[in-house]
Design a protein around this motif. Structure first.
Motif, PDB file in Angstrom:
ATOM      1  N   LEU A  53       0.862  -1.214  -0.085  1.00  0.00           N
ATOM      2  CA  LEU A  53      -0.141  -0.097  -0.320  1.00  0.00           C
ATOM      3  C   LEU A  53       0.773   1.151   0.116  1.00  0.00           C
ATOM      4  CD1 LEU A  53      -2.827   1.488   0.469  1.00  0.00           C
ATOM      5  CD2 LEU A  53      -2.783   1.086   2.782  1.00  0.00           C
ATOM      6  N   TYR A  54       0.611   2.084  -0.835  1.00  0.00           N
ATOM      7  CA  TYR A  54       1.542   3.400  -1.221  1.00  0.00           C
ATOM      8  C   TYR A  54       0.111   4.512  -0.820  1.00  0.00           C
ATOM      9  CZ  TYR A  54       4.926   0.582  -3.446  1.00  0.00           C
ATOM     10  OH  TYR A  54       5.869  -0.571  -3.612  1.00  0.00           O
ATOM     11  N   ALA A  55       0.600   5.577  -0.251  1.00  0.00           N
ATOM     12  CA  ALA A  55      -0.081   6.649  -0.083  1.00  0.00           C
ATOM     13  C   ALA A  55      -0.711   7.324  -1.063  1.00  0.00           C
ATOM     14  CB  ALA A  55       0.842   7.711   0.665  1.00  0.00           C
ATOM     15  N   PRO A  56      -2.035   7.349  -1.057  1.00  0.00           N
ATOM     16  CA  PRO A  56      -2.424   7.913  -2.556  1.00  0.00           C
ATOM     17  C   PRO A  56      -2.531   9.263  -2.518  1.00  0.00           C
ATOM     18  CG  PRO A  56      -4.227   7.160  -0.782  1.00  0.00           C
ATOM     19  CD  PRO A  56      -2.917   6.748  -0.333  1.00  0.00           C
ATOM     20  N   PHE A  57      -2.483  10.067  -1.597  1.00  0.00           N
ATOM     21  CA  PHE A  57      -2.208  11.492  -1.368  1.00  0.00           C
ATOM     22  C   PHE A  57      -1.657  11.809  -0.285  1.00  0.00           C
ATOM     23  CE2 PHE A  57      -6.510   9.968  -0.262  1.00  0.00           C
ATOM     24  CZ  PHE A  57      -6.380  10.280   0.994  1.00  0.00           C
ATOM     25  N   ASP A  58      -1.218  13.055  -0.105  1.00  0.00           N
ATOM     26  CA  ASP A  58      -0.534  13.690   1.182  1.00  0.00           C
ATOM     27  C   ASP A  58      -1.501  13.674   2.252  1.00  0.00           C
ATOM     28  OD1 ASP A  58       1.725  14.280  -0.321  1.00  0.00           O
ATOM     29  OD2 ASP A  58       1.500  16.226  -0.722  1.00  0.00           O
ATOM     30  N   PHE A  59      -1.233  13.210   3.557  1.00  0.00           N
ATOM     31  CA  PHE A  59      -2.069  13.406   4.733  1.00  0.00           C
ATOM     32  C   PHE A  59      -1.083  13.183   5.942  1.00  0.00           C
ATOM     33  CE2 PHE A  59      -1.017   8.924   3.844  1.00  0.00           C
ATOM     34  CZ  PHE A  59      -0.939   8.160   5.204  1.00  0.00           C
ATOM     35  N   SER A  60      -1.931  13.761   6.979  1.00  0.00           N
ATOM     36  CA  SER A  60      -1.143  13.948   8.232  1.00  0.00           C
ATOM     37  C   SER A  60      -1.517  12.581   9.038  1.00  0.00           C
ATOM     38  CB  SER A  60      -1.658  15.154   8.880  1.00  0.00           C
ATOM     39  OG  SER A  60      -1.309  16.169   8.173  1.00  0.00           O
ATOM     40  N   ARG A 220       0.700  14.276  14.184  1.00  0.00           N
ATOM     41  CA  ARG A 220       2.343  14.236  14.435  1.00  0.00           C
ATOM     42  C   ARG A 220       3.140  13.985  12.967  1.00  0.00           C
ATOM     43  NH1 ARG A 220       3.626   9.144  18.219  1.00  0.00           N
ATOM     44  NH2 ARG A 220       2.564   7.729  16.891  1.00  0.00           N
ATOM     45  N   GLY A 221       3.419  14.872  12.301  1.00  0.00           N
ATOM     46  CA  GLY A 221       4.082  14.697  11.075  1.00  0.00           C
ATOM     47  C   GLY A 221       3.271  14.419   9.832  1.00  0.00           C
ATOM     48  N   SER A 222       3.600  14.208   8.732  1.00  0.00           N
ATOM     49  CA  SER A 222       3.086  13.824   7.665  1.00  0.00           C
ATOM     50  C   SER A 222       3.528  13.000   6.605  1.00  0.00           C
ATOM     51  CB  SER A 222       2.475  15.137   6.970  1.00  0.00           C
ATOM     52  OG  SER A 222       3.849  15.676   6.206  1.00  0.00           O
ATOM     53  N   ILE A 223       2.609  12.270   5.797  1.00  0.00           N
ATOM     54  CA  ILE A 223       3.092  11.455   4.745  1.00  0.00           C
ATOM     55  C   ILE A 223       2.925  11.817   3.355  1.00  0.00           C
ATOM     56  CG2 ILE A 223       2.566   9.020   3.951  1.00  0.00           C
ATOM     57  CD1 ILE A 223       3.959   8.821   6.847  1.00  0.00           C
ATOM     58  N   PRO A 224       4.035  11.913   2.688  1.00  0.00           N
ATOM     59  CA  PRO A 224       3.937  12.429   1.396  1.00  0.00           C
ATOM     60  C   PRO A 224       3.203  11.312   0.223  1.00  0.00           C
ATOM     61  CG  PRO A 224       6.173  11.668   1.716  1.00  0.00           C
ATOM     62  CD  PRO A 224       5.508  11.426   2.934  1.00  0.00           C
ATOM     63  N   GLU A 225       2.481  11.813  -0.867  1.00  0.00           N
ATOM     64  CA  GLU A 225       2.128  10.819  -1.745  1.00  0.00           C
ATOM     65  C   GLU A 225       3.247  10.142  -2.337  1.00  0.00           C
ATOM     66  OE1 GLU A 225      -0.451  11.347  -6.027  1.00  0.00           O
ATOM     67  OE2 GLU A 225       0.066  12.952  -4.793  1.00  0.00           O
ATOM     68  N   GLY A 226       2.637   8.649  -2.369  1.00  0.00           N
ATOM     69  CA  GLY A 226       3.696   7.624  -3.090  1.00  0.00           C
ATOM     70  C   GLY A 226       4.394   6.992  -2.224  1.00  0.00           C
ATOM     71  N   LYS A 227       4.464   7.409  -0.855  1.00  0.00           N
ATOM     72  CA  LYS A 227       5.242   6.530   0.199  1.00  0.00           C
ATOM     73  C   LYS A 227       4.810   5.209   0.492  1.00  0.00           C
ATOM     74  CE  LYS A 227       7.466   6.842   4.694  1.00  0.00           C
ATOM     75  NZ  LYS A 227       7.784   7.664   6.110  1.00  0.00           N
ATOM     76  N   LEU A 228       5.712   4.285   0.687  1.00  0.00           N
ATOM     77  CA  LEU A 228       5.039   2.952   0.901  1.00  0.00           C
ATOM     78  C   LEU A 228       4.736   3.095   2.227  1.00  0.00           C
ATOM     79  CD1 LEU A 228       4.895  -0.153   0.511  1.00  0.00           C
ATOM     80  CD2 LEU A 228       7.138  -0.572   1.269  1.00  0.00           C
ATOM     81  N   LEU A 229       3.593   2.565   2.728  1.00  0.00           N
ATOM     82  CA  LEU A 229       2.795   2.587   3.955  1.00  0.00           C
ATOM     83  C   LEU A 229       3.026   1.308   4.780  1.00  0.00           C
ATOM     84  CD1 LEU A 229      -0.350   4.659   3.332  1.00  0.00           C
ATOM     85  CD2 LEU A 229       1.838   5.338   3.977  1.00  0.00           C
ATOM     86  N   ILE A 230       2.714   0.200   3.976  1.00  0.00           N
ATOM     87  CA  ILE A 230       2.875  -1.165   4.453  1.00  0.00           C
ATOM     88  C   ILE A 230       2.997  -2.172   3.400  1.00  0.00           C
ATOM     89  CG2 ILE A 230       0.384  -1.531   4.531  1.00  0.00           C
ATOM     90  CD1 ILE A 230       0.831  -2.892   7.401  1.00  0.00           C
ATOM     91  N   ALA A 231       3.813  -3.304   3.659  1.00  0.00           N
ATOM     92  CA  ALA A 231       4.215  -4.265   2.660  1.00  0.00           C
ATOM     93  C   ALA A 231       3.365  -5.524   3.082  1.00  0.00           C
ATOM     94  CB  ALA A 231       5.452  -4.656   2.718  1.00  0.00           C
ATOM     95  N   LYS A 232       2.588  -6.146   1.865  1.00  0.00           N
ATOM     96  CA  LYS A 232       1.874  -7.426   1.896  1.00  0.00           C
ATOM     97  C   LYS A 232       2.574  -8.195   2.860  1.00  0.00           C
ATOM     98  CE  LYS A 232      -0.459 -10.912  -0.387  1.00  0.00           C
ATOM     99  NZ  LYS A 232      -0.501 -11.632  -1.882  1.00  0.00           N
TER     100      LYS A 232
END
Length: 679
Positions: A53-60, A220-232
């Protein structure tokens, strides 16, 4: 036009169900919280079952509730507490000190230099004390600030002087080398004039605290779009869970936009419509008698809507308390008024609907289905109070054990267990006990009858049964015997024993109008039928069914009980008087000698027909033996089978054989000959 109106009239029951169905779907979707549904399901402690799963958009990244609460608690402990200095009180203290000092240290006893020295000492101490001021109370919390001349200054707690500590301060700071008498007098003067002049400013303190709270960050912090959030296959740990939960919240709020609003509503409506259509199909296929009764269908839909409304209301207001909703009331009520299978089916469908909106839907659905199954399996004879308490205790225990197991799976240990959740489960159990008054309320609103009402109706001291005992004692005794036989037979095949007993007690109340025309009430050898033609006699006998129905309705007996009065003879033939009429008129129409029916349409009404016929005919037995009783019961019930009296009843041939065995056993016990004792 006339045909259209005729079709509308014929199908009005079905049209009503369509309208009820559409309204129910609309209301449930309206109850739902406004938000999209995240397309991935995940739980802490379980492996991620989907693709990377990759971040579909920027989010906090949102902070957890516990973390935010800890920050708020820290703010509360260290919040700014503002105290206001009152200069006017200090001026009053100075003036009073000068007056009291002049009275105590007069010119007659002290010279001028001594008086000046003592006065300066006292003034210096007052100045030292009132440099910060004298506080009114000892309970100083948070960070104290002194507001003086419109300036707030942080002060240390050890600097604070109160009315209680002022005397100690004076004693410690007054020159110990002064003559004892002078020192004592000066201390008394100072202690007598000191007044508190620093008070707590609640409004200013609360405003400052509110300002600090408003600065608490929920992210606390933010995640940029496209970053790997979690692997299968990766386990969802505490950190990953926070990131995924933040993405879910952001996703659901973004999806529920003006553009997507109607699409999401349509999706919810389709899913809810599918669930409710399953309910209608189940009723039509397996419970046709309920499906044909619009009041009962409305009752079922009303209870589903009520549970969905209460649960969604709790989810919207405080989703952490979702388990406080006593959802097991639903299967309890439906089992009480209908049957266990329908109760469990409706319960499961309701949980499926709620699974769209509750947090941790898998955990919620699992616990509620297990609790519903336990409810169905454990609750029997709800009119017995002890049974309800035992069942509620078992339901509560299931909730607690299930939550405990899920916590261990998620956390891997017993740390951070929320003991307050156990209290919620206990409250759930206490609210489930409310089912008793709710059943009574439903009986009045929907005209249904429960086992509790049946228990009340089975009381032989009730007005109608006492009237039967007085007017037709033979019929009353016959009804008691039939009730005992039918109840035993119902217990044997798993039918509703309480219902069939009550039906047996009231099935012959129509005989009260003309009791002497029925042999069980004739105390002499005079039979009034001997003076009547067979047709008139048959009409009197047949009319006891119709008159019984009228009497039952006049006394507000439930329809479920009236059904036994209507069906206990089916459409059988009054054979005795028909045979007599044949001797007089060979071309006699036998329909005139038949009961109006209908035929029995349930196990309970079929049992009553068999028990009534066997008990009534058994009075004619002479010197009964087991063989005679066996053949007698077989003959009576085989005659009913040949007459197709049970073709509408949901009773099997195997169950009929079981009923026969019970009737034979009971009659054998009733007619058992005792040993003749010598005189």
């Amino acid at each position: 036009m006339a045909n259209a109106l005729d079709n509308l009239y014929k199908n009005q029951s079905l049209i009503y169900k369509y309208i009820l169905y559409a309204i129910s779907v609309g209301l449930i979707v309206f109850f739902f919280p406004r938000g999209g549904k995240f397309k991935f399901d995940f739980q802490k402690g379980k492996a991620w079952q989907y693709e990377n799963l990759y971040a579909p958009f920027d989010f906090s990244i949102r902070k957890g509730i516990e973390e935010i609460e800890a920050e708020k608690k820290e703010l509360l402990l260290n919040k700014a507490a503002y105290y206001v200095f009152d200069q006017s009180i200090y001026n009053q203290v100075q003036k009073r000190f000068a007056n009291d000092f002049a009275d105590v240290f007069d010119a007659a006893n002290y010279n001028t230099s001594e008086r000046e020295k003592l006065f300066k000492l006292g003034e210096a101490l007052l100045t030292s004390i009132y440099r910060i001021g004298v506080f009114r109370d000892n309970k100083i919390t948070g960070q104290p600030y002194l507001v003086k001349n419109n300036e707030a200054t942080l002060i240390r707690k050890h600097q604070i002087i109160t009315i209680g500590s002022a005397a100690v301060f004076l004693d410690n700071n007054l020159d110990a080398n002064l003559p004892k008498e002078q020192r004592t007098q000066l201390l008394n003067v100072l202690e007598g004039v000191i007044k508190a002049n620093v008070g707590y400013d609640k409004e200013l303190s609360d405003k400052a605290y509110a300002d600090e709270l408003s600065k608490v960050s929920f992210t606390r912090g933010s995640i940029p779009e496209g970053k790997l959030l979690i692997a299968k296959g990766e386990v969802v740990d505490a950190d990953n869970f926070l990131v995924l939960d933040s993405l879910r919240s952001e996703y659901e709020s973004e999806v529920w936009s003006r553009d997507n609003y109607y699409y999401i509503l349509m999706g919810y409506a389709v899913l809810v419509a599918l669930v409710l259509v399953m309910l209608l199909l189940f009723l039509k296929k397996y419970r046709p008698d309920i499906f044909e009764n619009n009041i009962k269908v409305t009752f079922i839909f009303f209870n589903v809507l009520l549970m969905v409304f209460i649960t969604t209301l709790v989810v919207k207001r405080m989703d952490g308390y979702v388990y406080i909703v006593p959802l097991c009331i639903l299967p309890l009520i439906l089992k009480n008024f209908f049957d266990a299978r329908l109760g469990l089916f409706v319960h499961v469908l309701t949980i499926l609907i709620l699974g769209f909106v509750v947090p941790n839907s898998f955990e919620y659905i699992f616990l509620q289905i297990i609790a519903g199954i336990v409810t169905i399996l454990t609750v029997s004879e709800l009119y017995k109070r002890a049974n309800l308490f035992i069942s509620v205790g078992q339901i509560t225990l299931i909730y607690i054990l299930g939550y405990f197991a899920f916590h261990i799976i998620h956390e891997g240990n017993m740390d951070n267990i929320q003991w307050f959740t156990f209290l919620i489960f206990l409250l759930n159990g206490m609210l489930t006990l409310f089912v008793q008054p709710l059943i009574y309320l439903y009986e009045k609103l929907f005209g249904l009858v429960s086992d509790v009402s049946l228990l009340e109706l089975s009381d032989t001291n009730s007005k109608l049964l006492k009237e039967l005992a007085n007017k037709a004692p033979g019929t009353f005794h016959h009804s008691l015997q039939v009730a005992n036989l039918a109840e035993a037979a119902a217990n044997e095949i798993g039918a509703n024993a309480m219902l069939v007993r009550v039906g047996a007690l009231y099935h012959d109340i129509g005989k009260m109008n003309k009791p002497t025309f029925f042999t069980e009430n004739q105390i002499t050898n005079v039979n009034p039928h001997d003076d009547l033609p067979p047709k008139e006699s048959a009409k009197i006998i047949i009319d006891h069914v119709i008159q019984g129905i009228e009497l039952a309705r006049k006394n507000n007996l439930p329809d479920r009980v009236i059904d036994f009065i209507r069906t206990h003879h089916g459409n059988s033939l009054v054979y005795y008087f028909f045979k007599k009429q044949l001797d007089l008129e060979p071309e006699t129409d036998e329909d005139f000698f038949r009961y109006p029916g209908p035929m029995p349409f349930s196990k309970e009404t079929a049992i009553l027909m068999m028990s009534d016929a066997v008990e009534a005919a058994s009075k004619s037995l002479k010197s009964p033996t087991y063989t005679i009783i066996n053949d007698f019961v077989e003959k009576i019930i085989q005659g009913q089978l040949k007459a197709d009296q049970f073709i509408n009843a949901d009773i099997t041939l195997k169950e009929i054989e079981m009923v026969k065995k019970v009737l034979k056993k009971k009659l054998t016990n009733i007619y058992h000959l005792r040993v003749e004792y010598p005189e």
